[in-house]
Design a protein around this motif. Structure first.
Motif, PDB file in Angstrom:
ATOM      1  N   PRO A  26       0.777  -1.239   0.000  1.00  0.00           N
ATOM      2  CA  PRO A  26       0.000   0.000   0.000  1.00  0.00           C
ATOM      3  C   PRO A  26       0.808   1.288   0.000  1.00  0.00           C
ATOM      4  N   LEU A  27       2.052   1.228   0.424  1.00  0.00           N
ATOM      5  CA  LEU A  27       2.851   2.450   0.485  1.00  0.00           C
ATOM      6  C   LEU A  27       4.035   2.439  -0.467  1.00  0.00           C
ATOM      7  N   GLU A  28       3.962   1.624  -1.498  1.00  0.00           N
ATOM      8  CA  GLU A  28       4.998   1.606  -2.521  1.00  0.00           C
ATOM      9  C   GLU A  28       4.523   2.356  -3.755  1.00  0.00           C
ATOM     10  N   ARG A  29       5.393   3.107  -4.326  1.00  0.00           N
ATOM     11  CA  ARG A  29       5.041   3.966  -5.449  1.00  0.00           C
ATOM     12  C   ARG A  29       4.466   3.181  -6.621  1.00  0.00           C
ATOM     13  N   TYR A  30       5.001   1.996  -6.897  1.00  0.00           N
ATOM     14  CA  TYR A  30       4.605   1.252  -8.097  1.00  0.00           C
ATOM     15  C   TYR A  30       3.193   0.662  -8.000  1.00  0.00           C
ATOM     16  N   THR A  31       2.580   0.722  -6.817  1.00  0.00           N
ATOM     17  CA  THR A  31       1.210   0.245  -6.671  1.00  0.00           C
ATOM     18  C   THR A  31       0.208   1.174  -7.355  1.00  0.00           C
ATOM     19  N   TYR A  32       0.606   2.415  -7.593  1.00  0.00           N
ATOM     20  CA  TYR A  32      -0.316   3.440  -8.045  1.00  0.00           C
ATOM     21  C   TYR A  32      -0.002   3.896  -9.463  1.00  0.00           C
ATOM     22  N   GLY A  33      -1.064   4.030 -10.263  1.00  0.00           N
ATOM     23  CA  GLY A  33      -0.872   4.390 -11.658  1.00  0.00           C
ATOM     24  C   GLY A  33      -1.277   5.813 -12.003  1.00  0.00           C
ATOM     25  N   THR A  34      -1.919   6.512 -11.077  1.00  0.00           N
ATOM     26  CA  THR A  34      -2.377   7.872 -11.339  1.00  0.00           C
ATOM     27  C   THR A  34      -1.925   8.784 -10.212  1.00  0.00           C
ATOM     28  N   TRP A  35      -1.419   9.959 -10.589  1.00  0.00           N
ATOM     29  CA  TRP A  35      -0.848  10.891  -9.623  1.00  0.00           C
ATOM     30  C   TRP A  35      -1.374  12.292  -9.838  1.00  0.00           C
ATOM     31  N   GLY A  36      -1.487  13.023  -8.740  1.00  0.00           N
ATOM     32  CA  GLY A  36      -1.790  14.434  -8.822  1.00  0.00           C
ATOM     33  C   GLY A  36      -0.520  15.241  -9.045  1.00  0.00           C
ATOM     34  N   GLN A  37      -0.682  16.560  -9.120  1.00  0.00           N
ATOM     35  CA  GLN A  37       0.456  17.432  -9.383  1.00  0.00           C
ATOM     36  C   GLN A  37       1.194  17.840  -8.112  1.00  0.00           C
ATOM     37  N   GLY A  38       0.606  17.614  -6.965  1.00  0.00           N
ATOM     38  CA  GLY A  38       1.282  17.889  -5.701  1.00  0.00           C
ATOM     39  C   GLY A  38       0.905  19.218  -5.088  1.00  0.00           C
ATOM     40  N   THR A  39       1.065  19.278  -3.764  1.00  0.00           N
ATOM     41  CA  THR A  39       0.854  20.519  -3.014  1.00  0.00           C
ATOM     42  C   THR A  39       1.963  20.612  -1.968  1.00  0.00           C
ATOM     43  N   GLN A  40       2.573  21.781  -1.875  1.00  0.00           N
ATOM     44  CA  GLN A  40       3.745  21.951  -1.016  1.00  0.00           C
ATOM     45  C   GLN A  40       3.353  22.209   0.433  1.00  0.00           C
ATOM     46  N   VAL A  41       4.023  21.494   1.337  1.00  0.00           N
ATOM     47  CA  VAL A  41       3.875  21.712   2.770  1.00  0.00           C
ATOM     48  C   VAL A  41       5.236  22.095   3.334  1.00  0.00           C
ATOM     49  N   THR A  42       5.291  23.221   4.011  1.00  0.00           N
ATOM     50  CA  THR A  42       6.533  23.687   4.629  1.00  0.00           C
ATOM     51  C   THR A  42       6.305  23.923   6.113  1.00  0.00           C
ATOM     52  N   VAL A  43       7.123  23.267   6.934  1.00  0.00           N
ATOM     53  CA  VAL A  43       6.999  23.397   8.382  1.00  0.00           C
ATOM     54  C   VAL A  43       8.285  24.012   8.917  1.00  0.00           C
ATOM     55  N   SER A  44       8.158  25.140   9.565  1.00  0.00           N
ATOM     56  CA  SER A  44       9.332  25.826  10.115  1.00  0.00           C
ATOM     57  C   SER A  44       9.377  25.659  11.635  1.00  0.00           C
ATOM     58  N   SER A  45      10.590  25.683  12.152  1.00  0.00           N
ATOM     59  CA  SER A  45      10.781  25.470  13.599  1.00  0.00           C
ATOM     60  C   SER A  45      10.698  26.767  14.379  1.00  0.00           C
TER      61      SER A  45
END
Length: 127
Positions: A108-127
């Motif tokens: 379930p958490l391996e990249r090759y299991t999935y054939g369709t992907w979104g474009q992504g959204t950036q998350v930035t966490v600062s300390s």
């Protein structure tokens, strides 16, 4: 054709929370696999959380267990990733992934299991 559109990324302070959304459209299946992955420059894309569309079972990477929750709103065709107690190490581009080819979501958490992907959204966490 299945289409994934993510939203909800942003910049937050350590300890804060953020919820990502992924609208899943173009499918008519009753079984499939959904997941969230993340990637930082120079590193492999890693699985964060998975959701089996048929059994509604979930899975999480050890690094996010107890902090992240994956869920689906069927009526809204939306997959969510609720992220709490964020740390700088969670900084990455987050991607929504789906696969409806077989309904067999393993691993379930391996990249090759999935054939369709979104474009992504950036998350930035600062300390």
């Amino acid at each position: 054709r299945v289409l994934l559109v993510e939203s909800g990324g942003g910049s937050v302070q350590a300890g804060e929370s953020l919820t990502l959304s992924c609208i899943v459209s173009g499918y008519t299946y009753t079984r499939g696999c959904l997941a969230w992955f993340r990637q930082v420059p120079g590193k492999e894309r890693e699985g964060v959380a998975s959701f089996d569309f048929g059994t509604r079972s979930t899975g999480y990477a050890d690094s996010v267990k107890g902090r992240f929750t994956i869920s689906q709103d069927i009526a809204k065709n939306t997959l969510y990733l609720e992220m709490t107690s964020l740390i700088p190490g969670d900084t990455a581009m987050y991607y929504c992934a789906a696969d409806f080819r077989s309904g067999y979501c393993y691993p379930p958490l391996e990249r090759y299991t999935y054939g369709t992907w979104g474009q992504g959204t950036q998350v930035t966490v600062s300390s």
